[in-house]
Motif scaffolding. Structure first.
Motif, mmCIF file in Angstrom:
data_model
loop_
_atom_site.group_PDB
_atom_site.id
_atom_site.type_symbol
_atom_site.label_atom_id
_atom_site.label_comp_id
_atom_site.label_asym_id
_atom_site.label_seq_id
_atom_site.Cartn_x
_atom_site.Cartn_y
_atom_site.Cartn_z
ATOM 1 N N ARG A 15 0.839 -1.202 0.000
ATOM 2 C CA ARG A 15 0.000 0.000 0.000
ATOM 3 C C ARG A 15 0.875 1.253 0.000
ATOM 4 N N ALA A 16 1.914 1.255 0.841
ATOM 5 C CA ALA A 16 2.801 2.416 0.910
ATOM 6 C C ALA A 16 3.558 2.629 -0.393
ATOM 7 N N LEU A 17 3.797 1.556 -1.138
ATOM 8 C CA LEU A 17 4.515 1.670 -2.408
ATOM 9 C C LEU A 17 3.593 2.044 -3.568
ATOM 10 N N GLY A 18 2.305 2.195 -3.287
ATOM 11 C CA GLY A 18 1.406 2.725 -4.304
ATOM 12 C C GLY A 18 0.295 1.813 -4.767
ATOM 13 N N ALA A 19 0.250 0.556 -4.291
ATOM 14 C CA ALA A 19 -0.802 -0.352 -4.717
ATOM 15 C C ALA A 19 -2.107 -0.029 -4.002
ATOM 16 N N SER A 20 -3.202 -0.283 -4.671
ATOM 17 C CA SER A 20 -4.512 -0.275 -4.037
ATOM 18 C C SER A 20 -4.707 -1.656 -3.415
ATOM 19 N N VAL A 21 -4.850 -1.717 -2.084
ATOM 20 C CA VAL A 21 -4.808 -2.997 -1.378
ATOM 21 C C VAL A 21 -6.137 -3.285 -0.682
ATOM 22 N N THR A 22 -6.645 -4.490 -0.892
ATOM 23 C CA THR A 22 -7.788 -5.009 -0.147
ATOM 24 C C THR A 22 -7.302 -6.190 0.680
ATOM 25 N N LEU A 23 -7.547 -6.153 1.983
ATOM 26 C CA LEU A 23 -7.118 -7.207 2.898
ATOM 27 C C LEU A 23 -8.348 -7.982 3.363
ATOM 28 N N LEU A 24 -8.382 -9.275 3.029
ATOM 29 C CA LEU A 24 -9.522 -10.124 3.344
ATOM 30 C C LEU A 24 -9.150 -11.065 4.486
ATOM 31 N N VAL A 25 -9.983 -11.101 5.525
ATOM 32 C CA VAL A 25 -9.697 -11.894 6.709
ATOM 33 C C VAL A 25 -10.902 -12.767 7.029
ATOM 34 N N ARG A 26 -10.639 -14.030 7.221
ATOM 35 C CA ARG A 26 -11.719 -14.967 7.528
ATOM 36 C C ARG A 26 -12.317 -14.721 8.905
ATOM 37 N N GLY A 27 -11.470 -14.405 9.880
ATOM 38 C CA GLY A 27 -11.933 -14.167 11.241
ATOM 39 C C GLY A 27 -12.426 -12.753 11.439
ATOM 40 N N ASP A 28 -12.447 -12.336 12.717
ATOM 41 C CA ASP A 28 -12.992 -11.011 13.016
ATOM 42 C C ASP A 28 -11.932 -9.964 13.302
ATOM 43 N N GLY A 29 -10.648 -10.301 13.100
ATOM 44 C CA GLY A 29 -9.613 -9.318 13.353
ATOM 45 C C GLY A 29 -8.255 -9.771 12.858
ATOM 46 N N LEU A 30 -7.274 -8.885 13.044
ATOM 47 C CA LEU A 30 -5.913 -9.154 12.599
ATOM 48 C C LEU A 30 -5.068 -9.704 13.740
ATOM 49 N N LEU A 31 -3.967 -10.339 13.377
ATOM 50 C CA LEU A 31 -2.949 -10.828 14.311
ATOM 51 C C LEU A 31 -3.580 -11.632 15.450
#
Length: 492
Positions: A199-215
């Motif tokens: 994202r920082a390098l310029g891509a349009s990013v979509t992050l898909l997560v099966r659960g309800d949160g990150l990490l």
């Protein structure tokens, strides 16, 4: 004998044979050799392994410019100058240099300098203490064979996914250009770090997560704070979604990701399923051991399985106790630094057993027992902000029967954090065992907190009493003064 080409049949007997020349294998061979044992490493790819060329090193080379710019934007006198786009070509070139341009000459020179032989090729076990390389040369081990072959990315069973040639972690860290649109599947370390970088390098990013949160392996607040920051950076985060199908009509063409998601907030327009079109798709949902073609069946083990080991990393159920599984392959802690730690433990254990020295398996923190794998594993997620943890989370401590107290502090309230960056946001937590009054775990989230982690690791691994920690005075004005705030809150 030079490390570059160990080929003579007369030299096929060694004290220790190591399968895999990543950091784990290199460290184990080094420890064994330092103890006076002869060692050879067999490697089918690049000496230096996953970490050097496709994981830790290139990913952090991609991420450091991201966090440096982010922090500079919050420093008076630099903020305006830092409010510029990253030079993606320079960042990728920087990454290439740190990955040694995917050449292992330097690593081979190091093996040669310390007297460890190298055999290139695919190794397979051929019964007890025997290894065949590419069906030709046969090596025999006097004392031990150590499997240090690491792990690989796994693609889930989704219709069309394999045919769409998605990125794995290797592709994400070695890509030669910035994709216009990137979909990342997975909310763990790889998914979060690569969403941050691209994202920082310029891509349009979509992050898909099966659960309800990150990490999910960290304290819940870690994922929450990182998710907030990713959203502010322009990453479109969707949780509670499943990928139903993937389509890519032509090589190099766009990829269509078809989702099953709940109605309402889970998807645009509240539809029960929808599609996302991207230029690249990164799958970061899990890993498997690289043991599928090692001849494990010749010693009574299942090919492709994780290796079940004791605390000295010796594989259980193998007659004679000569086989070791070290690093990712044993599934104890899939982290480079833990693999290197295990290598030091296993190398010492192999050397001790070769000399006939008894090993005290009951010595929890002894030289031959990898106790930190279960009680003091440190990890840093190099997102923006960083997330760092060691030991047990509050939930894990309760599951294992500990009587605990959780102490939280706002990192932004520490003077050092305010000086570090305007608008600093972060949080710290320590988990205390009330019966012994020692730390079971600690978690920090915020800019620069990775450098706080080792102090917490020492406290957890050393089982330092809380009362003694009062005498470990944090320097003023540093972010580490949060330790004083945590201890004050604990005392009440």
């Amino acid at each position: 004998m030079a490390a570059t080409e160990a080929t003579k049949a007369a030299d096929d007997a060694y004290d220790v044979i190591v399968l895999g020349a990543g950091p784990t294998g290199e460290n184990l061979a080094d420890r064994a050799h330092a103890a006076g044992l002869s060692a050879v490493i067999v490697e089918s790819e690049l000496v230096g392994g996953e970490c050097s060329y496709w994981a830790c090193i290139p990913s952090k080379a991609l991420l450091r410019p991201v966090t440096a710019r982010s922090e500079a934007r919050r420093v008076p006198g630099l903020s305006d100058a830092a409010d510029v786009a990253l030079d993606s070509s320079a960042v990728l070139a920087h990454r290439d240099a740190f990955a040694a341009y995917w050449k292992d000459d330097g690593q081979v020179r190091w093996l040669d300098s310390v007297g460890i032989d190298l055999v290139r090729g695919q190794a397979r076990l051929a019964g007890p203490r025997r290894v065949v390389v590419d069906g030709g040369r046969v090596l025999s081990a006097r004392h031990a064979v150590a499997v240090c072959t690491g792990s690989r990315a796994v693609l889930p069973n989704i219709p069309g996914l394999a045919q769409a040639r998605p990125w794995t972690s290797r592709d994400a860290t070695s890509a030669k250009k910035v994709p216009g649109r990137l979909v990342v599947v997975g909310g763990g370390v790889v998914g979060v770090e690569m969403a941050t970088a691209w994202r920082a390098l310029g891509a349009s990013v979509t992050l898909l997560v099966r659960g309800d949160g990150l990490l999910p392996r960290m304290e819940p607040f870690a994922g929450h704070l990182v998710a907030e920051s990713l959203a502010e950076a322009g990453v479109f985060l969707r949780t509670g979604v499943e990928v139903r199908e993937v389509r890519r009509e032509a090589p190099g063409g766009p990829v269509t990701v078809v989702l099953d998601s709940p109605p309402g907030p889970g998807g645009p327009g509240g539809t029960p399923s929808d599609e996302i079109i991207a230029d690249e798709l990164l799958i970061a949902t899990g890993r498997a051991p690289r043991t599928e073609d090692l001849g494990l069946e010749t010693v009574g083990l299942t090919p492709g399985s994780w290796l079940d080991v004791d605390d000295s990393c010796r594989v259980k159920g193998v007659t004679g106790g000569w086989l070791y599984g070290v690093g990712d392959v044993n599934h104890r802690a899939l982290l480079t630094h833990q693999g290197k730690y295990q290598a030091r433990i296993a190398g010492a254990a192999i050397a001790a057993r070769a000399r006939g020295v008894p090993i005290l398996e009951s010595d929890r923190w002894g030289a031959h027992t990898a106790t930190a794998d279960t009680l003091a594993v440190p990890q840093v997620v190099f997102s923006d902000p960083e997330a760092a943890s060691v030991g047990l989370t509050a939930a894990a401590a309760e599951r294992t029967g500990h009587r605990i107290r959780v102490v939280d502090q706002d990192l932004a309230a520490v003077a050092g954090a305010s000086l570090y960056a305007d608008g600093y946001r972060g949080r710290a937590r320590m988990v205390v065992d009330l019966d012994r009054e020692v730390l079971l775990g600690a978690t920090f989230v915020g800019p620069g907190v990775g450098e706080l982690l080792h102090s917490a690791t020492v406290a957890v691994a050393g089982e330092v009493p809380i009362e003694r920690l009062w005498h470990a005075v944090p320097a003023f004005p540093t972010i580490s003064e949060v330790w004083l705030r945590l201890l004050e809150a604990y005392r009440g």
